[in-house]
Motif scaffolding. Structure first.
Motif, PDB file in Angstrom:
ATOM      1  N   LEU A 130       0.815  -1.214   0.000  1.00 57.66           N
ATOM      2  CA  LEU A 130       0.000   0.000   0.000  1.00 57.66           C
ATOM      3  C   LEU A 130       0.849   1.266   0.000  1.00 57.66           C
ATOM      4  O   LEU A 130       0.418   2.300  -0.517  1.00 57.66           O
ATOM      5  N   HIS A 131       2.053   1.199   0.574  1.00 55.22           N
ATOM      6  CA  HIS A 131       2.895   2.394   0.653  1.00 55.22           C
ATOM      7  C   HIS A 131       3.283   2.891  -0.740  1.00 55.22           C
ATOM      8  O   HIS A 131       3.057   4.062  -1.081  1.00 55.22           O
ATOM      9  N   GLY A 132       3.879   2.035  -1.545  1.00 56.12           N
ATOM     10  CA  GLY A 132       4.277   2.458  -2.882  1.00 56.12           C
ATOM     11  C   GLY A 132       3.095   2.824  -3.748  1.00 56.12           C
ATOM     12  O   GLY A 132       3.153   3.755  -4.565  1.00 56.12           O
ATOM     13  N   GLN A 133       1.989   2.118  -3.580  1.00 55.74           N
ATOM     14  CA  GLN A 133       0.791   2.366  -4.380  1.00 55.74           C
ATOM     15  C   GLN A 133       0.217   3.752  -4.124  1.00 55.74           C
ATOM     16  O   GLN A 133       0.027   4.553  -5.042  1.00 55.74           O
ATOM     17  N   TYR A 134      -0.050   4.071  -2.863  1.00 58.34           N
ATOM     18  CA  TYR A 134      -0.661   5.363  -2.539  1.00 58.34           C
ATOM     19  C   TYR A 134       0.360   6.499  -2.585  1.00 58.34           C
ATOM     20  O   TYR A 134      -0.019   7.652  -2.838  1.00 58.34           O
ATOM     21  N   ARG A 135       1.604   6.208  -2.318  1.00 57.68           N
ATOM     22  CA  ARG A 135       2.627   7.250  -2.396  1.00 57.68           C
ATOM     23  C   ARG A 135       2.806   7.720  -3.840  1.00 57.68           C
ATOM     24  O   ARG A 135       2.886   8.919  -4.117  1.00 57.68           O
ATOM     25  N   LEU A 136       2.863   6.791  -4.783  1.00 62.83           N
ATOM     26  CA  LEU A 136       2.966   7.147  -6.197  1.00 62.83           C
ATOM     27  C   LEU A 136       1.736   7.920  -6.654  1.00 62.83           C
ATOM     28  O   LEU A 136       1.836   8.953  -7.331  1.00 62.83           O
ATOM     29  N   ALA A 137       0.568   7.414  -6.269  1.00 64.04           N
ATOM     30  CA  ALA A 137      -0.676   8.100  -6.660  1.00 64.04           C
ATOM     31  C   ALA A 137      -0.739   9.502  -6.066  1.00 64.04           C
ATOM     32  O   ALA A 137      -1.164  10.458  -6.734  1.00 64.04           O
ATOM     33  N   GLY A 138      -0.309   9.645  -4.818  1.00 59.02           N
ATOM     34  CA  GLY A 138      -0.372  10.953  -4.177  1.00 59.02           C
ATOM     35  C   GLY A 138       0.554  11.973  -4.796  1.00 59.02           C
ATOM     36  O   GLY A 138       0.170  13.121  -5.019  1.00 59.02           O
ATOM     37  N   HIS A 139       1.789  11.569  -5.109  1.00 56.00           N
ATOM     38  CA  HIS A 139       2.755  12.516  -5.683  1.00 56.00           C
ATOM     39  C   HIS A 139       2.271  13.053  -7.027  1.00 56.00           C
ATOM     40  O   HIS A 139       2.250  14.267  -7.263  1.00 56.00           O
ATOM     41  N   TYR A 140       1.892  12.180  -7.929  1.00 55.15           N
ATOM     42  CA  TYR A 140       1.546  12.619  -9.275  1.00 55.15           C
ATOM     43  C   TYR A 140       0.175  13.283  -9.322  1.00 55.15           C
ATOM     44  O   TYR A 140      -0.030  14.227 -10.099  1.00 55.15           O
ATOM     45  N   THR A 141      -0.759  12.829  -8.520  1.00 60.73           N
ATOM     46  CA  THR A 141      -2.057  13.502  -8.482  1.00 60.73           C
ATOM     47  C   THR A 141      -1.919  14.910  -7.928  1.00 60.73           C
ATOM     48  O   THR A 141      -2.553  15.851  -8.432  1.00 60.73           O
ATOM     49  N   SER A 142      -1.081  15.078  -6.913  1.00 65.77           N
ATOM     50  CA  SER A 142      -0.854  16.413  -6.371  1.00 65.77           C
ATOM     51  C   SER A 142      -0.209  17.325  -7.407  1.00 65.77           C
ATOM     52  O   SER A 142      -0.585  18.502  -7.532  1.00 65.77           O
ATOM     53  N   ALA A 143       0.752  16.813  -8.179  1.00 64.49           N
ATOM     54  CA  ALA A 143       1.393  17.631  -9.221  1.00 64.49           C
ATOM     55  C   ALA A 143       0.389  18.049 -10.282  1.00 64.49           C
ATOM     56  O   ALA A 143       0.382  19.203 -10.745  1.00 64.49           O
ATOM     57  N   ILE A 144      -0.506  17.139 -10.674  1.00 66.31           N
ATOM     58  CA  ILE A 144      -1.510  17.465 -11.686  1.00 66.31           C
ATOM     59  C   ILE A 144      -2.483  18.522 -11.155  1.00 66.31           C
ATOM     60  O   ILE A 144      -2.896  19.431 -11.889  1.00 66.31           O
ATOM     61  N   LEU A 145      -2.839  18.428  -9.896  1.00 61.71           N
ATOM     62  CA  LEU A 145      -3.742  19.420  -9.311  1.00 61.71           C
ATOM     63  C   LEU A 145      -3.084  20.796  -9.221  1.00 61.71           C
ATOM     64  O   LEU A 145      -3.765  21.825  -9.356  1.00 61.71           O
ATOM     65  N   TRP A 146      -1.763  20.850  -9.010  1.00 70.03           N
ATOM     66  CA  TRP A 146      -1.081  22.142  -9.020  1.00 70.03           C
ATOM     67  C   TRP A 146      -1.110  22.751 -10.414  1.00 70.03           C
ATOM     68  O   TRP A 146      -1.228  23.975 -10.569  1.00 70.03           O
ATOM     69  N   VAL A 147      -1.012  21.935 -11.453  1.00 66.55           N
ATOM     70  CA  VAL A 147      -1.138  22.447 -12.822  1.00 66.55           C
ATOM     71  C   VAL A 147      -2.553  22.977 -13.043  1.00 66.55           C
ATOM     72  O   VAL A 147      -2.749  24.026 -13.679  1.00 66.55           O
TER      73      VAL A 147
END
Length: 357
Positions: free
Chosen positions: A184-201
């Motif tokens: 779960l760590h790698g799964q949600y960590r990856l999703a969180g990083h890239y989703t947050s970057a897309i939301l900043w765009v």
């Protein structure tokens, strides 16, 4: 002769505090803020901007007051949602009421409500006893474990073990450690990083849309609003795909299993993204069908700049076409005064006589 027993040592709390010692009792539970402080700051900023606009709203006359109100409220809502969900911990949530063991050092069980909130930057675990007072303790825990940049989730979990947190909290936190077989760590960590970057765009597109809509470039403002919605939907798509790469890991707590599902942050982002897409498409249709009404809604006058003609076929409200005399299809007659025309005729007559001589 009776032997006298020594009197028990009596501690004076005031004297102990004066000499740098602590009071001989435990303090009560620390007061906690009812919501995340980051979300509170974001909501306060946008509410302050809204209240400031409402104060100056009576100074706008006529139907433009309603137009301004709709535009400002909608824009502030979109911006506040994009920022708030980026820092929210409710993208995936779960809640269960169960009977479970309390601590590893005790075999006693408690009845409690256990909650799990998964965000883009970490997880939040809550444990609330039902009732709160059990085993001569106040069972009310709210623990956060983050994996954002600059934070080490494994170290935070090790500190939680040292603190001796209750078993349910440690059990759920262990499922999200890097070494957990659940992944779960790698799964949600990856999703969180890239989703947050897309939301900043998406937030940047929202800022550009506001700048362009305040200028006579409404079509580009509509396009940036459309891009804001598209980036929000892309963030949701990436989060859903990244969190579905591995099969769900069962979270068994005592006599029950903790189920998880999409949280409020996910659904409000979906709603706001669809709203931005519909508004962007509506502005494009209005630009083609009723460009003048679109300009009136955004308080842009067609005749406010002389020498400019607004042509919907060449960019509508965006690109003014400058029509010069050479580009005009019809010849333009320049009227002359009677005196000037007579002088011209006399000069031509004299030049003809000079040539004849």
């Amino acid at each position: 002769m009776e032997e006298r027993k020594p009197l028990p040592l009596q501690h004076n709390p005031t004297k102990m505090a004066a000499f740098g010692y602590t009071f001989p009792f435990y303090a009560g539970p620390k007061p906690t803020f009812p919501m995340d402080t980051t979300l509170a700051v974001i909501i306060t900023i946008f509410l302050t901007a809204l209240v400031t606009f409402i104060i100056i709203l009576p100074g706008i006359r006529g139907k433009m007051r309603l137009f301004w109100l709709l535009r400002v409220v909608t824009s502030l809502f979109i911006g506040a949602v994009i920022l708030a969900v980026n820092f929210s911990s409710e993208w995936s949530v779960g809640l269960v009421s169960t009977n479970t063991s309390y601590k590893a050092s005790s075999s006693q069980w408690i009845s409690a409500d256990i909650g799990l909130q998964i965000g883009l930057r970490g997880v939040n675990i809550t444990l609330t006893g039902t009732p709160v007072q059990q085993l001569h303790e106040t069972i009310n825990y709210n623990e956060e474990f983050t994996w954002q940049l600059g934070e080490n989730y494994a170290e935070e979990y090790a500190r939680a073990l040292e603190k001796g947190l209750p078993d349910p909290v440690l059990y759920l936190a262990e499922k999200f450690t890097p070494n957990s077989p659940c992944g779960l760590h790698g799964q949600y960590r990856l999703a969180g990083h890239y989703t947050s970057a897309i939301l900043w765009v998406a937030f940047l597109c929202w800022l550009l849309a506001n700048v362009m809509l305040s200028m006579p470039v409404l079509v580009y403002g509509g396009l940036m609003l459309l891009a804001t919605g598209i980036f929000q939907l892309l963030g949701l798509l990436f989060f859903s795909m990244a969190t579905s790469l591995t099969p769900p890991c069962p979270l068994r707590l005592g006599t029950a299993t903790l189920p998880t599902h999409r949280g409020p942050a996910f659904w409000i982002t979906l709603t706001t993204g669809l709203l931005c897409v519909l508004l962007g498409l509506a502005m494009g249709v209005a630009h083609r069908m009723h460009p003048h009404r679109l300009k009136v809604f955004f308080n842009h006058s067609v005749g406010e700049t002389p020498g400019l003609e607004w042509n919907p076929e060449e960019g509508g409200l965006l690109s003014p076409s400058y029509q010069s005399t050479a580009e005009s299809p019809e010849p333009q007659d320049i009227p002359l005064s009677e005196a000037s025309s007579k002088g011209c005729c006399e000069e031509e007559h004299r030049s003809v006589l000079d040539r004849a001589l």
